[in-house]
Every structure is written in C-alpha cells, then in structure tokens.
Design a protein around this motif. Sequence first.
Motif, short mmCIF file in Angstrom:
data_model
loop_
_atom_site.label_atom_id
_atom_site.label_comp_id
_atom_site.label_asym_id
_atom_site.label_seq_id
_atom_site.Cartn_x
_atom_site.Cartn_y
_atom_site.Cartn_z
N THR A 44 65.15 67.90 32.34
CA THR A 44 64.42 66.67 32.00
C THR A 44 64.67 66.27 30.54
OG1 THR A 44 62.36 67.72 31.25
CG2 THR A 44 62.59 67.34 33.62
N ASP A 45 65.41 67.10 29.81
CA ASP A 45 65.62 66.86 28.38
C ASP A 45 67.11 66.62 28.11
OD1 ASP A 45 65.97 67.02 25.66
OD2 ASP A 45 65.08 69.01 25.42
N PRO A 46 67.49 65.38 27.76
CA PRO A 46 68.92 65.07 27.56
C PRO A 46 69.60 65.98 26.53
CG PRO A 46 67.61 63.04 27.57
CD PRO A 46 66.63 64.18 27.62
N GLU A 77 52.18 62.80 37.19
CA GLU A 77 52.77 63.74 38.17
C GLU A 77 54.00 63.11 38.84
OE1 GLU A 77 49.77 64.85 41.03
OE2 GLU A 77 49.06 66.51 39.80
N TRP A 78 53.86 61.87 39.23
CA TRP A 78 55.00 61.16 39.86
C TRP A 78 56.19 61.16 38.90
CZ3 TRP A 78 55.55 57.52 44.26
CH2 TRP A 78 54.52 57.65 45.19
N ARG A 79 55.91 60.85 37.63
CA ARG A 79 57.00 60.76 36.64
C ARG A 79 57.69 62.11 36.49
NH1 ARG A 79 54.14 58.76 32.62
NH2 ARG A 79 54.54 56.58 33.13
N ARG A 80 56.89 63.18 36.43
CA ARG A 80 57.48 64.51 36.25
C ARG A 80 58.31 64.91 37.48
NH1 ARG A 80 52.09 67.07 35.11
NH2 ARG A 80 53.05 69.11 35.28
N MET A 81 57.84 64.55 38.67
CA MET A 81 58.63 64.85 39.87
C MET A 81 59.94 64.07 39.87
SD MET A 81 55.96 65.33 43.03
CE MET A 81 54.58 64.28 42.57
N TYR A 82 59.87 62.81 39.45
CA TYR A 82 61.08 61.98 39.41
C TYR A 82 62.05 62.53 38.35
CZ TYR A 82 63.68 57.76 40.50
OH TYR A 82 64.64 56.90 40.95
N GLU A 83 61.50 62.92 37.20
CA GLU A 83 62.33 63.45 36.11
C GLU A 83 63.10 64.70 36.57
OE1 GLU A 83 63.42 63.31 33.06
OE2 GLU A 83 62.57 61.39 32.48
N ASN A 142 72.79 71.59 41.88
CA ASN A 142 71.58 70.96 41.32
C ASN A 142 70.38 71.49 42.07
OD1 ASN A 142 72.55 68.84 39.34
ND2 ASN A 142 73.75 68.26 41.15
N ASN A 143 69.75 72.51 41.50
CA ASN A 143 68.67 73.20 42.22
C ASN A 143 67.29 72.89 41.64
OD1 ASN A 143 67.74 75.26 44.16
ND2 ASN A 143 67.26 76.42 42.30
N ALA A 144 67.25 72.39 40.39
CA ALA A 144 65.94 72.15 39.76
C ALA A 144 65.19 71.07 40.54
CB ALA A 144 66.14 71.70 38.32
N GLY A 145 63.90 71.28 40.70
CA GLY A 145 63.10 70.29 41.42
C GLY A 145 61.71 70.82 41.63
N GLY A 146 60.98 70.18 42.51
CA GLY A 146 59.64 70.68 42.81
C GLY A 146 58.65 69.57 43.06
N ALA A 147 57.47 69.99 43.55
CA ALA A 147 56.41 69.05 43.90
C ALA A 147 55.18 69.33 43.04
CB ALA A 147 56.04 69.21 45.37
N LEU A 148 54.40 68.30 42.82
CA LEU A 148 53.14 68.45 42.09
C LEU A 148 52.03 67.77 42.88
CD1 LEU A 148 54.39 67.61 38.47
CD2 LEU A 148 53.75 69.87 39.33
N GLY A 149 51.13 68.55 43.42
CA GLY A 149 49.93 68.02 44.05
C GLY A 149 50.12 67.38 45.40
#
Length: 217
Positions: free
Chosen positions: A28-30, A66-72, A48-55
């Motif tokens: 998430t950090d350029p 939360e949506w933004r972090r999931m999209y990021e 590309n394995n990084a990912g995940g769900a929040l809530g």
Amino acid sequence: MVLGARRLDRLRPIAAECGGKALELDVTDPASVAAFVAEVGDCQVLVNNAGGALGLRPISDADVDEWRRMYETNVLGTVRMTRALLPGLDAAGGHVVVVGSIAGTEVYPGGAGYTAAKHAEDALARTLRLELLGRPVRVSQVMPGLVNTEFSLVRLGSQEAADRVYQGMTPLTADDIADVIGYVVTRPPHVCIDTVRVLPLDQATALQVHRRPESAE
Ligand code: 8X3
C-alpha cells in the motif's frame, strides 16, 4: 526467490526454508514498493498474494476507511507491483499470478467491501491478460474459498470469531494454495491457466458450507 511482506520476523524463517531473500514490503506504500522492486533484479514470476478482508458491515453502515484499506491492499497493491515488475517480466517471458478469491465472483450481505475489492482484482487480472496479448507474459488468477490462515482473525478481530468460520468443516490450508500456484507456474510456456477456483470439499459458495456437528468429548 524474493519474499516481501510487512512482518519480517514471520517472513525470515520461510525465506530460509526455501532459500529465498526476505525483504520488508508494504504494497500500500509506493516508496516501499519502489525499494522492494529495486532489490528484485530479474523477475520471472510475480505472485500478488497480499490482500484481505475487514469486517462484515452492511453498506448502510459502511466504514469507508475499511473499504479504502481493502481496495489499497487487494487492488492497488496488485496494480503497483505488477506495473513495477512488468518490464522485467516481459523481457523474461514471465508470469503474473493474482491471488483473488471466490468473493471476486460472488456477492453476499455484509460482504460488499471485500467482494467489491475482489471483483475489481478479477477485472484487473482479466484486463491485464487482454493488454498483454501478443507479449510473452502469462496472467493467471487463483481464486480460493475458505483457507485457514489469519484471514478471518484479521477480518473479524477475535480468535473465537475466526475459529467459528472454520467450525465443523475442513478448510483449505495456505499450502494447498501454494501447491496450486506451483502447478500453474510450471506448465509449458505456451499453456496459460486462466483462472482456478479452489474450494474445500465442504464449501459450495461463500455462504454455503457443509458443517458436521461437533463430536461429543
Ligand atoms: C475468502 C473466501 O470463502 O471466505 O477469500 O468467501 S470466502
């Protein structure tokens, strides 16, 4: 092999096991992506394995952060890594693997933040394949169902809630998914496995799971 993740303490033993190099990476950090990519050198396979769900909030109660972090993590992380490594992958005749989810093909109440991100990741993988048609780069997407990792702990915030997700059924393991990725990237160069949906025997859709009653002690 170069392994990237935020938690180097978790990564180092895995890198040692497979003879790879462990580097800190936050997709998430350029700046973190640029520093990681500068260390990679020639790249033949990008997973590309990084990912995940929040809530599990309904849209009426959506937490936009939360949506933004999931999209990021799920979508923009994949975009950043793929864009940065694509020149080398193109030169090497490489392979881009996107670890999506069955949530990229389904919707369910309370899951919109995650399913929206995984649908976007699916669109990204399919678009990339179109854009690279004629180039020597394969694009494959692996879409797992229930895998018992820290996924549910991160999503639900407690071990008790996470354990309930896998209660009475046999989920997939991280090794099961690694095994599928290993198969996908070791086919002959002219063979591109487009999309693989991988579910536990006990799961039919995100919400339809066969659970056995807990045996009495
Ligand atoms: C998560 C898969 O089965 O929990 O990526 O929807 S599932």
